[in-house]
Design a protein around this motif. Structure first.
Motif, PDB file in Angstrom:
ATOM      1  N   GLN A 185      -1.676 -12.009  -7.845  1.00  0.00           N
ATOM      2  CA  GLN A 185      -1.749 -13.441  -7.563  1.00  0.00           C
ATOM      3  C   GLN A 185      -1.205 -13.781  -6.176  1.00  0.00           C
ATOM      4  N   GLU A 186      -0.309 -12.954  -5.647  1.00  0.00           N
ATOM      5  CA  GLU A 186       0.259 -13.180  -4.315  1.00  0.00           C
ATOM      6  C   GLU A 186       0.088 -11.891  -3.500  1.00  0.00           C
ATOM      7  N   PRO A 187      -1.063 -11.659  -2.946  1.00  0.00           N
ATOM      8  CA  PRO A 187      -1.322 -10.387  -2.245  1.00  0.00           C
ATOM      9  C   PRO A 187      -0.392 -10.143  -1.054  1.00  0.00           C
ATOM     10  N   GLN A 188       0.176 -11.197  -0.471  1.00  0.00           N
ATOM     11  CA  GLN A 188       1.051 -10.998   0.686  1.00  0.00           C
ATOM     12  C   GLN A 188       2.324 -10.236   0.329  1.00  0.00           C
ATOM     13  N   ARG A 189       2.644 -10.111  -0.943  1.00  0.00           N
ATOM     14  CA  ARG A 189       3.849  -9.384  -1.348  1.00  0.00           C
ATOM     15  C   ARG A 189       3.619  -7.871  -1.399  1.00  0.00           C
ATOM     16  N   LYS A 190       2.378  -7.437  -1.266  1.00  0.00           N
ATOM     17  CA  LYS A 190       2.104  -6.006  -1.311  1.00  0.00           C
ATOM     18  C   LYS A 190       2.713  -5.273  -0.115  1.00  0.00           C
ATOM     19  N   ARG A 191       2.745  -5.931   1.049  1.00  0.00           N
ATOM     20  CA  ARG A 191       3.287  -5.275   2.236  1.00  0.00           C
ATOM     21  C   ARG A 191       4.760  -4.914   2.033  1.00  0.00           C
ATOM     22  N   ALA A 192       5.556  -5.871   1.527  1.00  0.00           N
ATOM     23  CA  ALA A 192       6.978  -5.596   1.307  1.00  0.00           C
ATOM     24  C   ALA A 192       7.168  -4.487   0.272  1.00  0.00           C
ATOM     25  N   LEU A 193       6.313  -4.479  -0.764  1.00  0.00           N
ATOM     26  CA  LEU A 193       6.418  -3.420  -1.768  1.00  0.00           C
ATOM     27  C   LEU A 193       6.084  -2.058  -1.164  1.00  0.00           C
ATOM     28  N   TRP A 194       5.047  -2.007  -0.342  1.00  0.00           N
ATOM     29  CA  TRP A 194       4.673  -0.728   0.255  1.00  0.00           C
ATOM     30  C   TRP A 194       5.764  -0.214   1.199  1.00  0.00           C
ATOM     31  N   GLU A 207      -1.250   5.669   6.376  1.00  0.00           N
ATOM     32  CA  GLU A 207      -1.537   4.244   6.258  1.00  0.00           C
ATOM     33  C   GLU A 207      -2.924   3.967   5.679  1.00  0.00           C
ATOM     34  N   LYS A 208      -3.829   4.876   5.808  1.00  0.00           N
ATOM     35  CA  LYS A 208      -5.183   4.598   5.318  1.00  0.00           C
ATOM     36  C   LYS A 208      -5.231   4.512   3.800  1.00  0.00           C
ATOM     37  N   ASN A 209      -4.228   5.090   3.123  1.00  0.00           N
ATOM     38  CA  ASN A 209      -4.203   5.043   1.666  1.00  0.00           C
ATOM     39  C   ASN A 209      -3.296   3.939   1.148  1.00  0.00           C
ATOM     40  N   ARG A 210      -3.004   2.961   1.957  1.00  0.00           N
ATOM     41  CA  ARG A 210      -2.129   1.877   1.533  1.00  0.00           C
ATOM     42  C   ARG A 210      -2.724   1.161   0.326  1.00  0.00           C
ATOM     43  N   VAL A 211      -1.852   0.585  -0.493  1.00  0.00           N
ATOM     44  CA  VAL A 211      -2.295  -0.130  -1.694  1.00  0.00           C
ATOM     45  C   VAL A 211      -3.163  -1.301  -1.295  1.00  0.00           C
ATOM     46  N   LYS A 212      -4.283  -1.438  -1.958  1.00  0.00           N
ATOM     47  CA  LYS A 212      -5.218  -2.529  -1.677  1.00  0.00           C
ATOM     48  C   LYS A 212      -5.404  -3.378  -2.919  1.00  0.00           C
ATOM     49  N   LEU A 259       8.939  -0.786   0.853  1.00  0.00           N
ATOM     50  CA  LEU A 259      10.014  -0.300  -0.018  1.00  0.00           C
ATOM     51  C   LEU A 259       9.685   1.085  -0.561  1.00  0.00           C
ATOM     52  N   LEU A 260       8.427   1.305  -0.949  1.00  0.00           N
ATOM     53  CA  LEU A 260       8.039   2.618  -1.463  1.00  0.00           C
ATOM     54  C   LEU A 260       8.098   3.679  -0.365  1.00  0.00           C
ATOM     55  N   GLN A 261       7.700   3.325   0.851  1.00  0.00           N
ATOM     56  CA  GLN A 261       7.786   4.278   1.951  1.00  0.00           C
ATOM     57  C   GLN A 261       9.236   4.673   2.236  1.00  0.00           C
ATOM     58  N   LYS A 262      10.127   3.711   2.152  1.00  0.00           N
ATOM     59  CA  LYS A 262      11.539   3.999   2.405  1.00  0.00           C
ATOM     60  C   LYS A 262      12.158   4.811   1.277  1.00  0.00           C
ATOM     61  N   THR A 263      11.715   4.563   0.042  1.00  0.00           N
ATOM     62  CA  THR A 263      12.313   5.243  -1.110  1.00  0.00           C
ATOM     63  C   THR A 263      11.706   6.623  -1.325  1.00  0.00           C
ATOM     64  N   ASN A 318      -3.877   2.502  -8.193  1.00  0.00           N
ATOM     65  CA  ASN A 318      -3.883   2.597  -6.735  1.00  0.00           C
ATOM     66  C   ASN A 318      -2.489   2.948  -6.200  1.00  0.00           C
ATOM     67  N   ILE A 319      -1.461   2.365  -6.801  1.00  0.00           N
ATOM     68  CA  ILE A 319      -0.098   2.677  -6.360  1.00  0.00           C
ATOM     69  C   ILE A 319       0.221   4.143  -6.642  1.00  0.00           C
ATOM     70  N   ALA A 320      -0.155   4.616  -7.837  1.00  0.00           N
ATOM     71  CA  ALA A 320       0.099   6.017  -8.172  1.00  0.00           C
ATOM     72  C   ALA A 320      -0.670   6.953  -7.240  1.00  0.00           C
ATOM     73  N   ARG A 321      -1.895   6.586  -6.880  1.00  0.00           N
ATOM     74  CA  ARG A 321      -2.676   7.427  -5.973  1.00  0.00           C
ATOM     75  C   ARG A 321      -2.042   7.449  -4.584  1.00  0.00           C
ATOM     76  N   ALA A 322      -1.519   6.289  -4.130  1.00  0.00           N
ATOM     77  CA  ALA A 322      -0.908   6.238  -2.806  1.00  0.00           C
ATOM     78  C   ALA A 322       0.324   7.130  -2.728  1.00  0.00           C
ATOM     79  N   LEU A 323       0.993   7.336  -3.849  1.00  0.00           N
ATOM     80  CA  LEU A 323       2.176   8.195  -3.874  1.00  0.00           C
ATOM     81  C   LEU A 323       1.841   9.635  -4.251  1.00  0.00           C
ATOM     82  N   GLY A 324       0.584   9.907  -4.551  1.00  0.00           N
ATOM     83  CA  GLY A 324       0.197  11.255  -4.932  1.00  0.00           C
ATOM     84  C   GLY A 324       0.549  11.611  -6.362  1.00  0.00           C
TER      85      GLY A 324
END
Length: 275
Positions: free
Chosen positions: A247-256, A270-275, A258-262, A153-159
């Motif tokens: 195990q901690e889904p709330q950490r996905k937002r901070a990771l996403w 936003e519709k393809n955000r990691v789920k 970071l990926l958007q900034k990098t 899913n992460i790889a798909r979100a980044l294309g």
């Protein structure tokens, strides 16, 4: 010209000189006349008696004749020499008794080896996505979590889901010894960091993800002072492991974020955000 010379000149010329007893009206203030310099007193010649006394007080010869005829001075008597030797021995004994003895040499400091930091066995999962990414994930042994699906899913979100993919796995220790002590942290760091350097040299990539504690602690080629670090032109990014994200889904937002900034050029809407 001093006063005496002036008086002599006036007397030779026949001019009477006088000294006023008081200051007349409208007269200038008197000033001290220059006095003649005092002559140094000549020492009186010594009398014969004084010369004799000086010769007695000074035992050194006063002339060449005295040097020839002067008898040699007798050496010290044996008793005086013995007394002098005894005094020297007494002084030496007192000095030896009062001498400050140096402190005993401190015991040699024993070099203590630093304590071993044992590391429990762990597994690192690795993915290569074309020339874009090398991801190293710390996997928890025995945890049945869908980490593969989350990474896809992460790889798909980044294309990057259509890039050529390769996968590998690194186990530590390389050869497990059940009867020996656990592996040391320094050994794990040397082995894993060397493996990462060799892997990046064999398959050059633009980014390296170190996901999880083991990947960050043992594989990092440079100190991870920031979330995104540079290593020879390669972006080294520290992030949570896939197991922690599940195990901690709330950490996905901070990771996403970071990926958007990098990777702003690879981030999808936003519709393809990691789920």
């Amino acid at each position: 010209m001093n006063e005496l010379q002036r008086a002599e000149y006036l007397s030779v010329l026949g001019v009477a000189s006088y000294m006023p007893r008081f200051v007349l009206p409208l007269a200038p203030q008197p000033r001290q006349a220059e006095l003649p310099p005092q002559e140094a007193a000549q020492p009186e010649p010594a009398t014969p008696l004084q010369q004799m006394r000086a010769a007695v007080a000074n035992p050194l010869p006063q002339s060449a004749a005295q040097m020839v005829v002067a008898p040699a001075e007798a050496g010290p008597a044996p008793q005086a020499r013995a007394t002098e030797a005894q005094v020297l021995r007494d002084i030496g004994a007192i000095t030896e008794q009062t001498r400050v003895k140096p402190a005993t040499q401190a015991a040699a400091v024993t070099q203590v080896a630093p304590p071993r930091q044992e590391v429990q066995p762990f597994v690192l999962s690795c993915w290569w996505l074309g020339e874009e990414l090398l991801a190293v994930d710390s996997r928890e042994p025995g945890a049945a979590l869908p980490v593969e699906a989350l990474f896809n899913n992460i790889a798909r979100a980044l294309g990057w889901h259509q890039l050529p993919r390769e996968q590998d796995r690194l186990r530590w220790p390389l050869a497990e010894n059940r009867f020996g002590p656990a592996a040391d942290a320094s050994e794990a760091r040397d082995t894993c960091s060397s493996w990462l350097e060799a892997a990046s040299a064999r398959r050059p990539v633009k980014s390296i993800w170190l996901m999880g504690r083991e990947a960050r602690d043992f594989c990092a080629p440079v100190p991870l002072a920031q979330p995104v670090n540079d290593w020879n032109g390669i972006r080294v990014i520290a992030m949570p492991s896939l197991s922690q994200l599940l195990q901690e889904p709330q950490r996905k937002r901070a990771l996403w974020q970071l990926l958007q900034k990098t990777y702003p050029e690879h981030t999808l809407p936003e519709k393809n955000r990691v789920k």
